[in-house]
Design a protein around this motif. Structure first.
Motif, PDB file in Angstrom:
ATOM      1  N   CYS A  31     -10.360 -21.348 -24.446  1.00 13.58           N
ATOM      2  CA  CYS A  31     -10.263 -19.965 -23.998  1.00 13.58           C
ATOM      3  C   CYS A  31      -8.828 -19.693 -23.541  1.00 13.58           C
ATOM      4  CB  CYS A  31     -11.239 -19.746 -22.839  1.00 13.58           C
ATOM      5  SG  CYS A  31     -11.072 -18.153 -22.018  1.00 13.58           S
ATOM      6  N   PRO A  32      -8.267 -18.530 -23.877  1.00 19.00           N
ATOM      7  CA  PRO A  32      -6.901 -18.231 -23.454  1.00 19.00           C
ATOM      8  C   PRO A  32      -6.729 -18.226 -21.938  1.00 19.00           C
ATOM      9  CG  PRO A  32      -7.728 -16.495 -24.903  1.00 19.00           C
ATOM     10  CD  PRO A  32      -8.851 -17.463 -24.665  1.00 19.00           C
ATOM     11  N   SER A  33      -7.762 -17.877 -21.207  1.00 18.61           N
ATOM     12  CA  SER A  33      -7.672 -17.796 -19.747  1.00 18.61           C
ATOM     13  C   SER A  33      -8.203 -19.052 -19.056  1.00 18.61           C
ATOM     14  CB  SER A  33      -8.451 -16.580 -19.252  1.00 18.61           C
ATOM     15  OG  SER A  33      -8.404 -16.499 -17.860  1.00 18.61           O
ATOM     16  N   CYS A  34      -9.350 -19.523 -19.468  1.00 19.48           N
ATOM     17  CA  CYS A  34     -10.008 -20.658 -18.799  1.00 19.48           C
ATOM     18  C   CYS A  34      -9.601 -22.012 -19.360  1.00 19.48           C
ATOM     19  CB  CYS A  34     -11.525 -20.498 -18.900  1.00 19.48           C
ATOM     20  SG  CYS A  34     -12.123 -18.995 -18.105  1.00 19.48           S
ATOM     21  N   LYS A  35      -8.782 -22.015 -20.369  1.00 20.90           N
ATOM     22  CA  LYS A  35      -8.295 -23.230 -21.033  1.00 20.90           C
ATOM     23  C   LYS A  35      -9.451 -23.944 -21.742  1.00 20.90           C
ATOM     24  CE  LYS A  35      -4.397 -23.781 -17.933  1.00 20.90           C
ATOM     25  NZ  LYS A  35      -3.684 -24.693 -17.053  1.00 20.90           N
ATOM     26  N   ARG A  36      -9.408 -25.278 -21.723  1.00 18.93           N
ATOM     27  CA  ARG A  36     -10.416 -26.052 -22.448  1.00 18.93           C
ATOM     28  C   ARG A  36     -11.512 -26.525 -21.509  1.00 18.93           C
ATOM     29  NH1 ARG A  36      -5.365 -27.780 -23.901  1.00 18.93           N
ATOM     30  NH2 ARG A  36      -4.776 -27.196 -26.011  1.00 18.93           N
ATOM     31  N   TYR A  37     -12.751 -26.287 -21.946  1.00 14.21           N
ATOM     32  CA  TYR A  37     -13.859 -26.785 -21.131  1.00 14.21           C
ATOM     33  C   TYR A  37     -15.044 -27.177 -21.996  1.00 14.21           C
ATOM     34  CZ  TYR A  37     -15.859 -21.992 -21.231  1.00 14.21           C
ATOM     35  OH  TYR A  37     -16.376 -20.773 -21.604  1.00 14.21           O
ATOM     36  N   LEU A  38     -15.790 -28.135 -21.491  1.00 12.98           N
ATOM     37  CA  LEU A  38     -16.996 -28.635 -22.125  1.00 12.98           C
ATOM     38  C   LEU A  38     -18.163 -28.165 -21.274  1.00 12.98           C
ATOM     39  CD1 LEU A  38     -18.059 -30.596 -24.377  1.00 12.98           C
ATOM     40  CD2 LEU A  38     -17.946 -32.392 -22.643  1.00 12.98           C
ATOM     41  N   ILE A  39     -19.123 -27.519 -21.889  1.00 12.35           N
ATOM     42  CA  ILE A  39     -20.239 -26.960 -21.125  1.00 12.35           C
ATOM     43  C   ILE A  39     -21.565 -27.352 -21.774  1.00 12.35           C
ATOM     44  CG2 ILE A  39     -20.111 -24.742 -22.346  1.00 12.35           C
ATOM     45  CD1 ILE A  39     -20.901 -23.413 -19.622  1.00 12.35           C
ATOM     46  N   SER A  40     -22.494 -27.779 -20.939  1.00 13.51           N
ATOM     47  CA  SER A  40     -23.827 -28.133 -21.443  1.00 13.51           C
ATOM     48  C   SER A  40     -24.613 -26.856 -21.728  1.00 13.51           C
ATOM     49  CB  SER A  40     -24.578 -28.984 -20.416  1.00 13.51           C
ATOM     50  OG  SER A  40     -24.915 -28.208 -19.279  1.00 13.51           O
ATOM     51  N   ASN A  41     -25.604 -26.965 -22.578  1.00 11.99           N
ATOM     52  CA  ASN A  41     -26.442 -25.801 -22.894  1.00 11.99           C
ATOM     53  C   ASN A  41     -27.135 -25.266 -21.645  1.00 11.99           C
ATOM     54  OD1 ASN A  41     -25.780 -25.877 -25.605  1.00 11.99           O
ATOM     55  ND2 ASN A  41     -27.531 -27.149 -26.151  1.00 11.99           N
ATOM     56  N   LEU A  42     -27.597 -26.169 -20.780  1.00 16.11           N
ATOM     57  CA  LEU A  42     -28.274 -25.739 -19.553  1.00 16.11           C
ATOM     58  C   LEU A  42     -27.307 -24.965 -18.645  1.00 16.11           C
ATOM     59  CD1 LEU A  42     -30.890 -25.771 -17.903  1.00 16.11           C
ATOM     60  CD2 LEU A  42     -30.143 -27.961 -16.934  1.00 16.11           C
ATOM     61  N   ALA A  43     -26.081 -25.468 -18.499  1.00 15.21           N
ATOM     62  CA  ALA A  43     -25.088 -24.771 -17.672  1.00 15.21           C
ATOM     63  C   ALA A  43     -24.704 -23.429 -18.292  1.00 15.21           C
ATOM     64  CB  ALA A  43     -23.851 -25.638 -17.496  1.00 15.21           C
ATOM     65  N   GLU A  44     -24.585 -23.392 -19.599  1.00 16.73           N
ATOM     66  CA  GLU A  44     -24.250 -22.132 -20.276  1.00 16.73           C
ATOM     67  C   GLU A  44     -25.337 -21.082 -20.024  1.00 16.73           C
ATOM     68  OE1 GLU A  44     -22.650 -20.719 -24.612  1.00 16.73           O
ATOM     69  OE2 GLU A  44     -24.130 -22.325 -24.576  1.00 16.73           O
ATOM     70  N   ASN A  45     -26.580 -21.467 -20.165  1.00 17.74           N
ATOM     71  CA  ASN A  45     -27.685 -20.534 -19.923  1.00 17.74           C
ATOM     72  C   ASN A  45     -27.745 -20.103 -18.462  1.00 17.74           C
ATOM     73  OD1 ASN A  45     -28.520 -20.485 -22.601  1.00 17.74           O
ATOM     74  ND2 ASN A  45     -29.820 -22.279 -22.334  1.00 17.74           N
ATOM     75  N   LEU A  47     -25.135 -19.868 -16.414  1.00 15.98           N
ATOM     76  CA  LEU A  47     -24.026 -18.953 -16.159  1.00 15.98           C
ATOM     77  C   LEU A  47     -24.246 -17.570 -16.761  1.00 15.98           C
ATOM     78  CD1 LEU A  47     -20.958 -21.328 -16.503  1.00 15.98           C
ATOM     79  CD2 LEU A  47     -21.767 -20.168 -14.445  1.00 15.98           C
ATOM     80  N   ILE A  48     -24.988 -17.491 -17.840  1.00 15.52           N
ATOM     81  CA  ILE A  48     -25.312 -16.185 -18.424  1.00 15.52           C
ATOM     82  C   ILE A  48     -26.077 -15.343 -17.413  1.00 15.52           C
ATOM     83  CG2 ILE A  48     -26.751 -15.041 -20.172  1.00 15.52           C
ATOM     84  CD1 ILE A  48     -25.980 -17.370 -22.073  1.00 15.52           C
ATOM     85  N   GLU A  49     -26.956 -15.995 -16.648  1.00 18.69           N
ATOM     86  CA  GLU A  49     -27.788 -15.298 -15.667  1.00 18.69           C
ATOM     87  C   GLU A  49     -27.172 -15.253 -14.261  1.00 18.69           C
ATOM     88  OE1 GLU A  49     -30.645 -13.790 -16.568  1.00 18.69           O
ATOM     89  OE2 GLU A  49     -30.291 -14.461 -18.618  1.00 18.69           O
ATOM     90  N   ALA A  50     -26.093 -16.002 -14.049  1.00 20.92           N
ATOM     91  CA  ALA A  50     -25.518 -16.133 -12.703  1.00 20.92           C
ATOM     92  C   ALA A  50     -24.812 -14.854 -12.255  1.00 20.92           C
ATOM     93  CB  ALA A  50     -24.523 -17.295 -12.682  1.00 20.92           C
TER      94      ALA A  50
END
Length: 96
Positions: A31-45, A47-50
């Protein structure tokens, strides 16, 4: 060869590139702003609701990673609910 896709970053909402890793259980974002990150599917889901504050705090942490690091974002499930965990890891040690 990896299939690179695009979607909005779940942390900052900017257009970002990603590819699946770990048999599709995680995504590696650039990401241009957040740089490089590895995210699990559970964490991604999660954060969508967070609430926005959680995403902003996670984005700030991710954007402060060093050049040779990636931010690893995962989600723990406890008796009290879900909790995001964030850590810096050397990119060379990650399955990316």
């Amino acid at each position: 060869m990896r299939n690179i896709e695009e979607q909005r970053c779940h942390l900052c909402q900017q257009k970002a590139r990603f590819y699946f890793v770990d048999h599709g259980d995680k995504k590696y974002f650039d990401c241009p702003s957040c740089k490089r990150y590895l995210i699990s599917n559970l964490a991604e889901n999660f954060l969508i609701e967070a609430i926005e504050e959680v995403r902003k705090e996670t984005a700030k942490f991710a954007s402060e990673s060093k050049e040779d690091e990636a931010t690893v974002i995962s989600c723990k499930v406890t008796s009290e609910g879900k909790q995001i965990t964030v850590a810096y890891e050397p990119r060379k040690t990650l399955p990316i």
